[in-house]
Design an enzyme around this catalytic site. Structure first.
Site, PDB file in Angstrom:
ATOM      1  N   MET A  97      -8.991   8.441  -0.856  1.00 27.22           N
ATOM      2  CA  MET A  97      -9.886   8.680   0.326  1.00 27.22           C
ATOM      3  C   MET A  97     -10.400  10.332  -0.123  1.00 27.22           C
ATOM      4  O   MET A  97      -9.845  11.110  -0.861  1.00 27.22           O
ATOM      5  CB  MET A  97      -9.055   8.886   1.473  1.00 27.22           C
ATOM      6  CG  MET A  97      -8.328   7.772   1.870  1.00 27.22           C
ATOM      7  SD  MET A  97      -7.448   7.873   3.278  1.00 27.22           S
ATOM      8  CE  MET A  97      -6.636   6.410   3.612  1.00 27.22           C
ATOM      9  N   SER A 103       0.698  -1.137   0.184  1.00 31.75           N
ATOM     10  CA  SER A 103      -0.064   0.201  -0.058  1.00 31.75           C
ATOM     11  C   SER A 103       0.802   1.201   0.155  1.00 31.75           C
ATOM     12  O   SER A 103       1.529   1.432   0.921  1.00 31.75           O
ATOM     13  CB  SER A 103      -0.993   0.003   1.187  1.00 31.75           C
ATOM     14  OG  SER A 103      -1.548   1.289   1.435  1.00 31.75           O
ATOM     15  N   ASP A 150      -4.674   3.650  -2.370  1.00 30.98           N
ATOM     16  CA  ASP A 150      -5.798   4.105  -1.500  1.00 30.98           C
ATOM     17  C   ASP A 150      -6.196   5.393  -1.699  1.00 30.98           C
ATOM     18  O   ASP A 150      -5.539   6.476  -1.722  1.00 30.98           O
ATOM     19  CB  ASP A 150      -5.181   4.098   0.088  1.00 30.98           C
ATOM     20  CG  ASP A 150      -5.009   2.642   0.424  1.00 30.98           C
ATOM     21  OD1 ASP A 150      -6.209   1.917   0.581  1.00 30.98           O
ATOM     22  OD2 ASP A 150      -3.945   2.340   1.233  1.00 30.98           O
ATOM     23  N   MET A 169     -11.512  -5.317   5.424  1.00 29.58           N
ATOM     24  CA  MET A 169     -10.590  -4.417   5.962  1.00 29.58           C
ATOM     25  C   MET A 169     -10.515  -5.167   7.425  1.00 29.58           C
ATOM     26  O   MET A 169     -11.220  -5.757   8.083  1.00 29.58           O
ATOM     27  CB  MET A 169     -11.314  -3.178   6.086  1.00 29.58           C
ATOM     28  CG  MET A 169     -11.682  -2.391   5.110  1.00 29.58           C
ATOM     29  SD  MET A 169     -10.281  -1.945   3.824  1.00 29.58           S
ATOM     30  CE  MET A 169      -9.025  -1.022   5.259  1.00 29.58           C
TER      31      MET A 169
HETATM   32  C1  DX5 Z   1      -6.411   2.076   5.221  1.00 22.92           C
HETATM   33  C2  DX5 Z   1      -5.855   1.752   3.879  1.00 22.92           C
HETATM   34  C3  DX5 Z   1      -4.841   0.615   3.737  1.00 22.92           C
HETATM   35  C4  DX5 Z   1      -3.449   1.130   4.691  1.00 22.92           C
HETATM   36  C5  DX5 Z   1      -3.097  -0.044   5.382  1.00 22.92           C
HETATM   37  O1  DX5 Z   1      -7.436   2.800   4.998  1.00 22.92           O
HETATM   38  O2  DX5 Z   1      -7.053   0.950   3.331  1.00 22.92           O
HETATM   39  O3  DX5 Z   1      -4.521   0.270   2.599  1.00 22.92           O
HETATM   40  O4  DX5 Z   1      -2.592   1.765   3.776  1.00 22.92           O
HETATM   41  O5  DX5 Z   1      -2.138   0.499   6.090  1.00 22.92           O
HETATM   42  P1  DX5 Z   1      -1.379  -0.503   7.177  1.00 22.92           P
HETATM   43  O6  DX5 Z   1      -0.799  -1.732   6.500  1.00 22.92           O
HETATM   44  O7  DX5 Z   1      -0.458   0.480   7.939  1.00 22.92           O
HETATM   45  O8  DX5 Z   1      -2.204  -0.918   8.197  1.00 22.92           O
HETATM   46 ZN    ZN Z   2      -6.430   0.198   1.113  1.00 25.33          ZN
END
Ligand code: DX5
Ligand code: ZN
Length: 234
Positions: free
Chosen positions: A51, A22, A49, A151
């Site tokens: 947002m 990510s 990602d 998630m």
């Molecule tokens: C969170 C994102 C993830 C994030 C995960 O909203 O969807 O993809 O980057 O990060 P880690 O691996 O640090 O939990």
């Molecule tokens: Zn993500």
């Protein structure tokens, strides 16, 4: 590497297991360098990602950054849309280079129309659910899309602690999903959680902090990969 044909992409990723870095946790001032490291380490796919500050209480990056990443690598791009109105942005993110486009069940209670749109655009559709969303909400649709993303944290930020109650959700999804389904986990995945997610049935592991937070990204990629490969052989 970028498979031209959608079916090839699906079976290649579905035959996993794969680490899916990510880029949210990458060094944005040196994004090209970090992507090179990941390519050299053997990554085949990158997780991006998106947002909107509404569906999640944070902003990340948008279309110009995805286009720039597309120009800089041939790796597959898995675009996770954390947007209140994903339908408005499918085409632009596909044009920017997304190979996978994933939408949240929380904003698309019947996602089949959007899956069709994503397929028409030439991308692979994915369905995402937050930890509190019951598995029953997604079960009716898991064989209507190719990627089912669970998630492990509430979306919006990297570096949160994995909610292990989602492991049961993954087990349920694994039981119902097609054999070649891509079952992904995102949030809180690292050395102490990745094997449990693999044992539950995941085959695509999104990792941010656990990868980029280390001094040697390549070594860390291989270390995490080893943990899931071993799990796969059990
Ligand atoms: C969170 C994102 C993830 C994030 C995960 O909203 O969807 O993809 O980057 O990060 P880690 O691996 O640090 O939990
Ligand atoms: Zn993500």
């Amino acid at each position: 590497m970028r498979e031209a044909d959608i079916t090839d992409i699906i079976s290649f990723i579905g035959s996993g297991p794969h680490i899916n870095p990510s880029l949210l946790s990458a060094d944005f001032a040196n994004l090209g360098r970090d992507i090179r490291y990941l390519e050299e380490a053997g990554a085949r796919i990158l997780h991006l990602d998106i947002m909107d500050g509404h569906f999640v209480p944070n902003l990340s990056f948008g279309v110009p950054v995805v286009s720039a990443i597309r120009r800089s690598t041939r790796l597959l791009l898995d675009v996770h849309l954390m947007l209140q109105e994903p339908q408005k942005y499918l085409a632009v993110f596909r044009r920017a280079g997304a190979d996978f486009l994933s939408i949240h069940i929380e904003v698309a209670p019947d996602p089949r129309g959007l899956f069709d749109e994503i397929r028409k655009l030439g991308a692979v559709p994915g369905l995402v659910s937050n930890p509190p969303t019951p598995v029953e909400a997604i079960l009716p649709y898991i064989n209507d899309c190719e990627l089912i993303l669970t998630m492990g944290v509430m979306p919006g930020f990297g570096g949160q602690t994995f909610d292990s109650s989602v492991l049961e959700k993954i087990r349920r999804i694994r039981r119902v999903a097609n054999e070649n389904a891509i079952i992904s986990i995102d949030g809180g995945i690292g050395e102490s959680t990745i094997s449990a997610a693999a044992a539950a049935g995941a085959n695509l592991f999104v990792t941010g902090t656990a990868l980029f937070g280390k001094p040697d990204i390549k070594k860390q990629f291989q270390k995490l990969k080893q943990l899931i490969v071993n799990e796969d052989e059990k």
